[in-house]
Design a protein around this motif. Structure first.
Motif, PDB file in Angstrom:
ATOM      1  N   ALA A 190       0.829  -1.205   0.000  1.00 52.30           N
ATOM      2  CA  ALA A 190       0.000   0.000   0.000  1.00 52.30           C
ATOM      3  C   ALA A 190       0.866   1.259   0.000  1.00 52.30           C
ATOM      4  O   ALA A 190       0.543   2.253  -0.663  1.00 52.30           O
ATOM      5  N   THR A 191       1.988   1.207   0.729  1.00 49.71           N
ATOM      6  CA  THR A 191       2.911   2.343   0.760  1.00 49.71           C
ATOM      7  C   THR A 191       3.506   2.608  -0.614  1.00 49.71           C
ATOM      8  O   THR A 191       3.488   3.742  -1.118  1.00 49.71           O
ATOM      9  N   ILE A 192       4.031   1.566  -1.237  1.00 51.01           N
ATOM     10  CA  ILE A 192       4.640   1.699  -2.561  1.00 51.01           C
ATOM     11  C   ILE A 192       3.602   2.154  -3.583  1.00 51.01           C
ATOM     12  O   ILE A 192       3.882   3.005  -4.436  1.00 51.01           O
ATOM     13  N   ARG A 193       2.413   1.627  -3.476  1.00 53.95           N
ATOM     14  CA  ARG A 193       1.345   2.007  -4.420  1.00 53.95           C
ATOM     15  C   ARG A 193       1.056   3.506  -4.312  1.00 53.95           C
ATOM     16  O   ARG A 193       0.841   4.188  -5.315  1.00 53.95           O
ATOM     17  N   GLY A 194       1.067   4.016  -3.080  1.00 57.42           N
ATOM     18  CA  GLY A 194       0.837   5.437  -2.883  1.00 57.42           C
ATOM     19  C   GLY A 194       1.937   6.291  -3.478  1.00 57.42           C
ATOM     20  O   GLY A 194       1.669   7.333  -4.095  1.00 57.42           O
ATOM     21  N   VAL A 195       3.189   5.863  -3.319  1.00 54.62           N
ATOM     22  CA  VAL A 195       4.316   6.620  -3.870  1.00 54.62           C
ATOM     23  C   VAL A 195       4.297   6.573  -5.399  1.00 54.62           C
ATOM     24  O   VAL A 195       4.579   7.579  -6.070  1.00 54.62           O
ATOM     25  N   ILE A 196       3.943   5.416  -5.963  1.00 57.19           N
ATOM     26  CA  ILE A 196       3.830   5.321  -7.421  1.00 57.19           C
ATOM     27  C   ILE A 196       2.732   6.261  -7.921  1.00 57.19           C
ATOM     28  O   ILE A 196       2.859   6.880  -8.984  1.00 57.19           O
ATOM     29  N   ALA A 197       1.657   6.390  -7.140  1.00 52.47           N
ATOM     30  CA  ALA A 197       0.580   7.316  -7.516  1.00 52.47           C
ATOM     31  C   ALA A 197       1.096   8.755  -7.553  1.00 52.47           C
ATOM     32  O   ALA A 197       0.712   9.551  -8.425  1.00 52.47           O
ATOM     33  N   ASP A 198       1.981   9.100  -6.630  1.00 53.75           N
ATOM     34  CA  ASP A 198       2.578  10.441  -6.632  1.00 53.75           C
ATOM     35  C   ASP A 198       3.473  10.638  -7.856  1.00 53.75           C
ATOM     36  O   ASP A 198       3.475  11.700  -8.482  1.00 53.75           O
ATOM     37  N   LEU A 199       4.246   9.605  -8.187  1.00 52.32           N
ATOM     38  CA  LEU A 199       5.081   9.637  -9.390  1.00 52.32           C
ATOM     39  C   LEU A 199       4.211   9.821 -10.626  1.00 52.32           C
ATOM     40  O   LEU A 199       4.485  10.668 -11.495  1.00 52.32           O
ATOM     41  N   LYS A 200       3.144   9.044 -10.690  1.00 52.59           N
ATOM     42  CA  LYS A 200       2.214   9.117 -11.819  1.00 52.59           C
ATOM     43  C   LYS A 200       1.613  10.516 -11.948  1.00 52.59           C
ATOM     44  O   LYS A 200       1.524  11.068 -13.042  1.00 52.59           O
ATOM     45  N   SER A 201       1.220  11.097 -10.827  1.00 58.83           N
ATOM     46  CA  SER A 201       0.612  12.426 -10.838  1.00 58.83           C
ATOM     47  C   SER A 201       1.581  13.472 -11.393  1.00 58.83           C
ATOM     48  O   SER A 201       1.199  14.316 -12.217  1.00 58.83           O
ATOM     49  N   SER A 202       2.820  13.394 -10.955  1.00 57.99           N
ATOM     50  CA  SER A 202       3.829  14.339 -11.430  1.00 57.99           C
ATOM     51  C   SER A 202       4.085  14.164 -12.918  1.00 57.99           C
ATOM     52  O   SER A 202       4.120  15.145 -13.679  1.00 57.99           O
ATOM     53  N   PHE A 203       4.244  12.924 -13.349  1.00 61.41           N
ATOM     54  CA  PHE A 203       4.564  12.658 -14.752  1.00 61.41           C
ATOM     55  C   PHE A 203       3.389  12.959 -15.673  1.00 61.41           C
ATOM     56  O   PHE A 203       3.535  13.671 -16.675  1.00 61.41           O
ATOM     57  N   LEU A 204       2.196  12.442 -15.342  1.00 56.59           N
ATOM     58  CA  LEU A 204       1.058  12.625 -16.240  1.00 56.59           C
ATOM     59  C   LEU A 204       0.555  14.061 -16.233  1.00 56.59           C
ATOM     60  O   LEU A 204      -0.028  14.525 -17.217  1.00 56.59           O
ATOM     61  N   GLY A 205       0.780  14.778 -15.121  1.00 47.01           N
ATOM     62  CA  GLY A 205       0.451  16.196 -15.109  1.00 47.01           C
ATOM     63  C   GLY A 205       1.211  16.950 -16.177  1.00 47.01           C
ATOM     64  O   GLY A 205       0.708  17.903 -16.781  1.00 47.01           O
ATOM     65  N   TRP A 206       2.443  16.500 -16.428  1.00 48.89           N
ATOM     66  CA  TRP A 206       3.251  17.083 -17.510  1.00 48.89           C
ATOM     67  C   TRP A 206       2.858  16.487 -18.856  1.00 48.89           C
ATOM     68  O   TRP A 206       2.655  17.215 -19.835  1.00 48.89           O
ATOM     69  N   ALA A 207       2.745  15.158 -18.908  1.00 49.06           N
ATOM     70  CA  ALA A 207       2.497  14.470 -20.180  1.00 49.06           C
ATOM     71  C   ALA A 207       1.186  14.898 -20.823  1.00 49.06           C
ATOM     72  O   ALA A 207       1.077  14.959 -22.052  1.00 49.06           O
ATOM     73  N   TYR A 208       0.172  15.205 -20.010  1.00 47.65           N
ATOM     74  CA  TYR A 208      -1.115  15.640 -20.535  1.00 47.65           C
ATOM     75  C   TYR A 208      -1.354  17.127 -20.280  1.00 47.65           C
ATOM     76  O   TYR A 208      -2.490  17.593 -20.289  1.00 47.65           O
ATOM     77  N   GLY A 209      -0.272  17.854 -20.053  1.00 43.86           N
ATOM     78  CA  GLY A 209      -0.375  19.285 -19.819  1.00 43.86           C
ATOM     79  C   GLY A 209      -0.296  20.086 -21.107  1.00 43.86           C
ATOM     80  O   GLY A 209      -0.420  19.552 -22.213  1.00 43.86           O
ATOM     81  N   SER A 210      -0.052  21.371 -20.959  1.00 44.21           N
ATOM     82  CA  SER A 210       0.005  22.276 -22.102  1.00 44.21           C
ATOM     83  C   SER A 210       1.182  21.942 -23.019  1.00 44.21           C
ATOM     84  O   SER A 210       2.325  21.828 -22.572  1.00 44.21           O
ATOM     85  N   LYS A 211       0.894  21.786 -24.291  1.00 49.93           N
ATOM     86  CA  LYS A 211       1.954  21.500 -25.253  1.00 49.93           C
ATOM     87  C   LYS A 211       2.853  22.717 -25.470  1.00 49.93           C
ATOM     88  O   LYS A 211       4.028  22.572 -25.811  1.00 49.93           O
ATOM     89  N   GLU A 212       2.295  23.904 -25.237  1.00 51.50           N
ATOM     90  CA  GLU A 212       3.061  25.136 -25.415  1.00 51.50           C
ATOM     91  C   GLU A 212       4.157  25.284 -24.361  1.00 51.50           C
ATOM     92  O   GLU A 212       5.222  25.840 -24.626  1.00 51.50           O
ATOM     93  N   THR A 213       3.894  24.791 -23.147  1.00 47.15           N
ATOM     94  CA  THR A 213       4.858  24.958 -22.049  1.00 47.15           C
ATOM     95  C   THR A 213       5.582  23.662 -21.697  1.00 47.15           C
ATOM     96  O   THR A 213       6.336  23.615 -20.736  1.00 47.15           O
ATOM     97  N   ALA A 214       5.339  22.601 -22.473  1.00 49.16           N
ATOM     98  CA  ALA A 214       5.876  21.281 -22.146  1.00 49.16           C
ATOM     99  C   ALA A 214       7.395  21.272 -22.018  1.00 49.16           C
ATOM    100  O   ALA A 214       7.951  20.744 -21.045  1.00 49.16           O
ATOM    101  N   GLU A 215       8.065  21.852 -23.002  1.00 47.48           N
ATOM    102  CA  GLU A 215       9.526  21.806 -22.991  1.00 47.48           C
ATOM    103  C   GLU A 215      10.093  22.589 -21.813  1.00 47.48           C
ATOM    104  O   GLU A 215      11.060  22.171 -21.172  1.00 47.48           O
ATOM    105  N   ALA A 216       9.472  23.724 -21.506  1.00 48.04           N
ATOM    106  CA  ALA A 216       9.941  24.564 -20.402  1.00 48.04           C
ATOM    107  C   ALA A 216       9.748  23.883 -19.050  1.00 48.04           C
ATOM    108  O   ALA A 216      10.527  24.076 -18.122  1.00 48.04           O
ATOM    109  N   LYS A 217       8.713  23.059 -18.961  1.00 51.64           N
ATOM    110  CA  LYS A 217       8.387  22.405 -17.686  1.00 51.64           C
ATOM    111  C   LYS A 217       8.984  21.004 -17.565  1.00 51.64           C
ATOM    112  O   LYS A 217       8.899  20.382 -16.507  1.00 51.64           O
ATOM    113  N   LYS A 218       9.595  20.526 -18.628  1.00 50.79           N
ATOM    114  CA  LYS A 218      10.094  19.143 -18.640  1.00 50.79           C
ATOM    115  C   LYS A 218      11.174  18.918 -17.584  1.00 50.79           C
ATOM    116  O   LYS A 218      11.163  17.906 -16.873  1.00 50.79           O
TER     117      LYS A 218
END
Length: 218
Positions: free
Chosen positions: A97-125
């Motif tokens: 359950a602990t690891i699953r929660g940390v992976i969820a945090d990783l996912k949130s950080s990554f997908l927030g960028w991956a599905y974010g604004s294409k205009e600012t993607a490179e600047a935020k990468k």
């Protein structure tokens, strides 16, 4: 065909890919139902389930359907009579359950960028890579202390993390290759006979990882 469960998801890797790998590992026969046209799901197949939780991915087993990724892992582990893959005891289950929660945090950080604004993607990468790199560093430290993320036996969360490691080996290889235990971990799972066979199967989805019309990285 009738004795197979059906895993339904978009024709991308996404949330379903670690489930597919897990099904291959436990050698549970399944049909990989891939939706390529949103109209095939929205207003059509999504209306066939009598559940307020209807979503993708789903797992259909006869008249019973399971929604939500974690619930699917739980269901298929028990169906395959391998509940130890959810954690062999209370201590390991808590770590899962602990690891699953940390992976969820990783996912949130990554997908927030991956599905974010294409205009600012490179600047935020760079900021995204720095943040996700900290999560990968923590996982690498964990793997310095044990063979698997939750101890000396494998659980389903190892397959969930494997998918993100595999994705970052394409997106930003140095994030992973600078962490030797993560590299060993990725190789170890890749070399399981049933996983190795699956990775070589022409039906295995190498890409896209994410949905091309909406994602910055796919």
């Amino acid at each position: 065909m009738d004795n197979k469960v059906v895993l339904g998801y978009w024709a991308i890797r996404g949330l379903a890919q670690p489930i597919r790998s897990f099904l291959e590992y436990i050698e549970l026969p399944y049909e990989d139902k891939r939706y390529t046209d949103p109209q095939e799901w929205f207003g059509k197949d999504d209306q066939t389930f009598n559940s307020p939780f209807t979503n993708l991915p789903y797992l259909k087993d006869g008249d019973h359907t399971v929604f939500e990724s974690d619930a699917i892992y739980y269901y298929v582990a028990h169906k395959a009579n391998k509940p130890e893959l959810l954690g062999k005891d209370a201590k390991q289950q808590t770590m899962v359950a602990t690891i699953r929660g940390v992976i969820a945090d990783l996912k949130s950080s990554f997908l927030g960028w991956a599905y974010g604004s294409k205009e600012t993607a490179e600047a935020k990468k760079e900021a995204m890579l720095q943040e996700t790199g900290e999560f990968f560093r923590a996982f690498n430290t964990t793997l310095e202390r044990s063979t698997w993320l939750t101890g000396d036996t494998i659980t389903y969360v190892d397959f969930v993390l494997w998918e993100y490691v595999d994705e970052f080996l394409v997106l930003a290889p140095e994030v992973i290759t600078s962490k030797p235990k993560l590299v060993e971990f990725h190789n170890r799972i890749s070399e399981f006979p049933q996983i190795k066979k699956y990775l070589e199967n022409p039906n295995y989805i190498k890409r896209p990882f994410n949905s091309p019309p909406y994602a910055v990285f796919f």
